[in-house]
Design a protein around this motif. Structure first.
Motif, short mmCIF file in Angstrom:
data_model
loop_
_atom_site.label_atom_id
_atom_site.label_comp_id
_atom_site.label_asym_id
_atom_site.label_seq_id
_atom_site.Cartn_x
_atom_site.Cartn_y
_atom_site.Cartn_z
N MET A 1 30.84 24.23 19.17
CA MET A 1 31.88 24.06 18.17
C MET A 1 31.78 25.21 17.17
O MET A 1 30.76 25.89 17.08
CB MET A 1 31.72 22.72 17.44
N THR A 2 32.85 25.45 16.42
CA THR A 2 32.84 26.49 15.39
C THR A 2 33.26 25.88 14.05
O THR A 2 33.93 24.85 14.01
CB THR A 2 33.79 27.64 15.74
N MET A 3 32.85 26.55 12.96
CA MET A 3 33.10 26.00 11.63
C MET A 3 33.07 27.12 10.59
O MET A 3 32.27 28.05 10.70
CB MET A 3 32.01 24.96 11.33
N ASN A 4 33.94 27.01 9.60
CA ASN A 4 33.88 27.88 8.43
C ASN A 4 32.91 27.25 7.43
O ASN A 4 33.25 26.28 6.77
CB ASN A 4 35.27 28.04 7.81
N GLY A 5 31.74 27.80 7.32
CA GLY A 5 30.69 27.20 6.52
C GLY A 5 30.88 27.31 5.03
O GLY A 5 30.10 26.73 4.27
N ASN A 6 31.89 28.01 4.58
CA ASN A 6 32.17 28.11 3.15
C ASN A 6 33.50 27.48 2.78
O ASN A 6 34.07 27.78 1.72
CB ASN A 6 32.11 29.58 2.70
N ASP A 7 33.99 26.60 3.64
CA ASP A 7 35.19 25.79 3.39
C ASP A 7 34.76 24.34 3.48
O ASP A 7 34.55 23.82 4.56
CB ASP A 7 36.27 26.11 4.42
N MET A 8 34.59 23.69 2.33
CA MET A 8 34.00 22.35 2.32
C MET A 8 34.79 21.36 3.18
O MET A 8 34.19 20.53 3.87
CB MET A 8 33.91 21.82 0.88
N GLU A 9 36.10 21.46 3.15
CA GLU A 9 36.90 20.55 3.98
C GLU A 9 36.56 20.73 5.46
O GLU A 9 36.39 19.75 6.20
CB GLU A 9 38.39 20.78 3.74
N ASP A 10 36.46 21.98 5.90
CA ASP A 10 36.17 22.24 7.30
C ASP A 10 34.75 21.82 7.66
O ASP A 10 34.51 21.28 8.74
CB ASP A 10 36.37 23.73 7.60
N VAL A 11 33.81 22.05 6.75
CA VAL A 11 32.42 21.66 7.01
C VAL A 11 32.31 20.16 7.24
O VAL A 11 31.71 19.70 8.22
CB VAL A 11 31.50 22.09 5.85
N CYS B 1 24.59 28.94 2.77
CA CYS B 1 24.45 27.63 3.44
C CYS B 1 24.59 26.45 2.49
O CYS B 1 24.38 25.30 2.90
CB CYS B 1 23.11 27.56 4.16
N THR B 2 24.96 26.70 1.24
CA THR B 2 25.03 25.63 0.25
C THR B 2 26.05 24.56 0.62
O THR B 2 25.77 23.36 0.50
CB THR B 2 25.36 26.21 -1.14
N ASP B 3 27.23 24.95 1.06
CA ASP B 3 28.25 23.96 1.39
C ASP B 3 27.81 23.08 2.55
O ASP B 3 28.03 21.87 2.55
CB ASP B 3 29.57 24.66 1.71
N PHE B 4 27.16 23.69 3.54
CA PHE B 4 26.67 22.94 4.70
C PHE B 4 25.65 21.88 4.29
O PHE B 4 25.78 20.70 4.64
CB PHE B 4 26.05 23.91 5.71
N LEU B 5 24.61 22.30 3.55
CA LEU B 5 23.57 21.34 3.16
C LEU B 5 24.12 20.27 2.24
O LEU B 5 23.73 19.09 2.32
CB LEU B 5 22.41 22.07 2.48
N THR B 6 25.04 20.65 1.35
CA THR B 6 25.65 19.66 0.45
C THR B 6 26.43 18.63 1.23
O THR B 6 26.28 17.41 1.01
CB THR B 6 26.57 20.37 -0.57
N ALA B 7 27.26 19.06 2.16
CA ALA B 7 28.04 18.14 2.96
C ALA B 7 27.15 17.25 3.81
O ALA B 7 27.39 16.04 3.95
CB ALA B 7 29.01 18.91 3.86
N LEU B 8 26.10 17.83 4.35
CA LEU B 8 25.20 17.09 5.22
C LEU B 8 24.54 15.93 4.48
O LEU B 8 24.56 14.78 4.94
CB LEU B 8 24.13 18.04 5.78
N TYR B 9 24.00 16.20 3.30
CA TYR B 9 23.23 15.19 2.58
C TYR B 9 24.08 14.26 1.72
O TYR B 9 23.65 13.16 1.38
CB TYR B 9 22.15 15.86 1.72
N PHE B 10 25.29 14.69 1.36
CA PHE B 10 26.11 13.87 0.47
C PHE B 10 27.35 13.28 1.14
O PHE B 10 28.13 12.61 0.48
CB PHE B 10 26.52 14.68 -0.76
N SER B 11 27.52 13.52 2.44
CA SER B 11 28.69 12.97 3.11
C SER B 11 28.45 12.57 4.56
O SER B 11 28.98 11.56 5.00
CB SER B 11 29.84 14.00 3.07
N VAL B 12 27.66 13.34 5.29
CA VAL B 12 27.61 13.17 6.74
C VAL B 12 26.39 12.38 7.23
O VAL B 12 26.52 11.45 8.03
CB VAL B 12 27.64 14.56 7.43
N MET B 13 25.21 12.74 6.77
CA MET B 13 24.00 12.10 7.27
C MET B 13 23.79 10.72 6.67
O MET B 13 24.15 10.46 5.53
CB MET B 13 22.76 12.93 6.95
#
Length: 289
Positions: A217-227, A45-57
């Motif tokens: 929705m669906t997502m590849n959680g280990n592809d940072m671009e897709d996340v 889940c590292t890519d998900f949490l990273t994207a969430l806190y450093f790009s999305v939220m």
């Protein structure tokens, strides 16, 4: 007022990958340091949490429990606390040196997040599985009542969906049009006792959530671009009368070859030799704690 209360971090994809590499280093070092913890799901889940806190939220590291005027995140599968703590530290919620105290006596970074430790970034105690979706729904409804237009995010394990409370919450949210909620399920196919298909098959998750009235929705959680893309797309689909769920495919232990895809690393700490092998695969990008 909004600008003073929350921050939207806008790291690029290469920068996000650098953060994720460091977070994965933190995870294996934290679990090794106390010889206890859950590296498998944390790495996945590292890519998900990273994207969430450093790009999305849109969030504020100057933490307040109420979270007024900012997006909120609730970790329901609290055993993957190592990834949560590392991301919070690198996002500025507390000093990363505190990660060295993981699971040790009198530490604020306990094995499962707790609120009485008053660790910035933690809004619920989570260890007992199945409860985070209910909490997220409550927070989302509170934002609606308060005229706060921000979004609530939650994260769940696929094995966690075997808890009945999840499906009570899954019925409640569409009925009450909780459309400022984005729940993500880590679909790694593994749980503590083995593959989910053997322990308690989840069969067709997309069909289940759709039947309950969610926008799926669906997502590849280990592809940072897709996340990043899917999370931003999900945010754009809020406010349309339905709660949103993202079925996120990940590999347990992702990033460390000998941990990947096996339930055996759900809750086992690496020894010295295994730690060295894992760190050799993970670039130090932001400095070890």
């Amino acid at each position: 007022m909004f600008a003073e209360q929350s921050i939207a971090m806008t790291k690029t994809i290469p920068e996000l990958k650098q953060v994720a590499s460091q977070v994965r280093r933190d995870i294996v070092r934290m679990v090794h340091g106390c010889q206890s913890g859950h590296p498998g799901g944390s790495l996945g889940c590292t890519d998900f949490l990273t994207a969430l806190y450093f790009s999305v939220m849109e969030h504020n590291p100057q933490f307040s429990m109420d979270g007024v005027g900012e997006d909120l995140f609730f970790l329901s599968n609290g055993h993957i606390s190592p990834v949560f703590y590392s991301v919070l530290a690198h996002a500025g919620y507390f000093d990363k040196s505190e990660l060295a105290t993981f699971r040790k006596l009198n530490s604020r970074v306990q094995g499962h997040p707790t609120t009485h430790e008053k660790l910035p970034g933690v809004r619920i105690a989570s260890g007992s599985l199945g409860q985070g979706l209910s909490v997220g729904i409550g927070a989302a409804l509170a934002k609606k009542l308060n005229g706060d237009n921000k979004t609530v995010f939650t994260l769940h394990g696929d094995g966690e969906l075997q808890e009945g409370q999840i499906w009570e919450a899954a019925m409640f949210a569409p009925h009450h049009k909780v459309d400022n909620l984005i729940a993500t399920v880590d679909v790694n196919g593994q749980q503590i006792d083995g593959p989910t298909d053997k322990i308690m098959s989840l069969i067709d998750l997309a069909a289940k959530w759709t039947a309950f009235g969610w926008d799926v929705m669906t997502m590849n959680g280990n592809d940072m671009e897709d996340v990043v893309k899917v999370l931003n797309d999900a945010k754009g689909r809020t406010g349309q009368g339905k709660p949103i769920v993202i079925l996120m495919t990940t590999g347990m232990g992702y990033g460390v070859d000998f941990m990947m895809g096996s339930h055996k690393w759900h809750g086992v700490a690496p020894n010295d030799e295994q730690l060295a092998a894992a760190l050799a695969q993970l670039e130090e990008t932001l400095g070890d704690y």
